[in-house]
Write an enzyme that holds these catalytic residues in place. Structure first.
Site, PDB file in Angstrom:
ATOM      1  N   CYS A  84     -18.568  12.011 -18.893  1.00 32.27           N
ATOM      2  CA  CYS A  84     -19.489  13.099 -18.586  1.00 32.27           C
ATOM      3  C   CYS A  84     -20.893  12.544 -18.386  1.00 32.27           C
ATOM      4  CB  CYS A  84     -19.464  14.089 -19.744  1.00 32.27           C
ATOM      5  SG  CYS A  84     -20.765  15.321 -19.688  1.00 32.27           S
ATOM      6  N   GLU A  85     -21.560  13.005 -17.343  1.00 30.73           N
ATOM      7  CA  GLU A  85     -22.906  12.511 -17.063  1.00 30.73           C
ATOM      8  C   GLU A  85     -23.959  13.066 -18.021  1.00 30.73           C
ATOM      9  OE1 GLU A  85     -24.305  15.584 -13.549  1.00 30.73           O
ATOM     10  OE2 GLU A  85     -23.268  13.757 -12.973  1.00 30.73           O
ATOM     11  N   HIS A  86     -23.639  14.107 -18.769  1.00 22.64           N
ATOM     12  CA  HIS A  86     -24.622  14.689 -19.679  1.00 22.64           C
ATOM     13  C   HIS A  86     -24.779  13.906 -20.974  1.00 22.64           C
ATOM     14  CE1 HIS A  86     -23.963  18.806 -17.590  1.00 22.64           C
ATOM     15  NE2 HIS A  86     -24.831  18.066 -16.952  1.00 22.64           N
ATOM     16  N   HIS A  87     -23.662  13.416 -21.538  1.00 20.69           N
ATOM     17  CA  HIS A  87     -23.709  12.697 -22.808  1.00 20.69           C
ATOM     18  C   HIS A  87     -23.103  11.302 -22.707  1.00 20.69           C
ATOM     19  CE1 HIS A  87     -23.551  17.004 -24.047  1.00 20.69           C
ATOM     20  NE2 HIS A  87     -24.522  16.607 -24.858  1.00 20.69           N
ATOM     21  N   GLN A 126     -16.671  17.253 -14.501  1.00 16.59           N
ATOM     22  CA  GLN A 126     -15.268  17.441 -14.126  1.00 16.59           C
ATOM     23  C   GLN A 126     -15.155  18.173 -12.791  1.00 16.59           C
ATOM     24  OE1 GLN A 126     -12.603  18.601 -17.283  1.00 16.59           O
ATOM     25  NE2 GLN A 126     -11.354  19.831 -15.903  1.00 16.59           N
ATOM     26  N   HIS A 154     -12.869  16.963 -23.596  1.00 10.54           N
ATOM     27  CA  HIS A 154     -14.185  16.352 -23.505  1.00 10.54           C
ATOM     28  C   HIS A 154     -14.662  15.984 -24.904  1.00 10.54           C
ATOM     29  CE1 HIS A 154     -15.307  17.637 -19.256  1.00 10.54           C
ATOM     30  NE2 HIS A 154     -14.097  18.122 -19.450  1.00 10.54           N
ATOM     31  N   CYS A 156     -17.502  15.338 -25.846  1.00 11.07           N
ATOM     32  CA  CYS A 156     -18.764  16.002 -26.189  1.00 11.07           C
ATOM     33  C   CYS A 156     -18.495  17.351 -26.857  1.00 11.07           C
ATOM     34  CB  CYS A 156     -19.665  16.169 -24.961  1.00 11.07           C
ATOM     35  SG  CYS A 156     -18.927  17.053 -23.587  1.00 11.07           S
TER      36      CYS A 156
END
Length: 191
Positions: A84-87, A126, A154, A156
């Site tokens: 995931c690009e956020h975390h 995703q 995920h 996260c």
């Protein structure tokens, strides 16, 4: 843009220091180099555009045009993982289903799995995985009717934050006739 393993190695060493650990202790001495090699492998898809991936796996074969215009070719349960690009958290236990309606050409089944594998080797959401697979499949097959379903856990959500270990995220991406014909959507989803 090539992955800079040397910089990753230096930065991982700095992260270990920031965490209050000693990067020179026995168990961590080679960790920065191992992480840099791992990142080069798991993020290999970042080195390529969708067009370049389509060129890598673009071998197709003539398709018998007397077949039904509603024929769907589907590869189910392609195992994959991504981040995931956020975390930068792991998306795992990922299963990808890819289907398309042939348009004069068919792609080798293993190429569909290779496309999914390369696309997942990027930092992303995703939802973007499904969009990118569709875009590449359209370019390779010449079909405008592509369907992708992705199921994944995920970390996260499962290992931090809310910690809901049983949760799973499901996304679908449809183009062409899959987008406009609910019966084709249902056929793809029920396979």
């Amino acid at each position: 843009m090539a992955i800079d393993q040397e910089r990753i190695e230096k930065d991982i060493r700095d992260i270990l220091l920031a965490l209050g650990d000693d990067p020179e202790r026995e168990g961590l001495k080679e960790t920065p180099a191992r992480v840099a090699r791992m990142y080069s492998e798991v993020f290999a898809g970042m080195n390529y555009t969708n067009h370049e991936i389509a060129q890598m796996f673009g071998k197709t074969f003539a398709h018998d045009s007397s077949m039904s215009p509603d024929e769907i070719v589907t590869v189910r349960d392609i195992d994959a993982f991504s981040y995931c690009e956020h975390h930068m958290a792991l998306m795992y236990d990922m299963k990808i289903d890819v289907g398309y309606i042939p348009n004069g050409r068919v792609i080798g089944l293993s190429k569909i799995a290779r496309i999914a594998d390369m696309v997942t080797r990027r930092l992303q959401l995703q939802e973007k995985i499904g969009t990118d697979i569709c875009e590449i499949m359209q370019e390779v097959t010449g079909s405008d009717s592509i369907a992708v379903k992705i199921r994944a856990k995920h970390s996260c959500m499962t290992a931090r934050g809310i910690r809901k270990t049983g949760s799973q995220t499901v996304t679908t991406t449809f183009t062409g006739r899959f987008q406009t014909d609910p019966s084709l959507q249902m056929r793809f989803l029920s396979v």
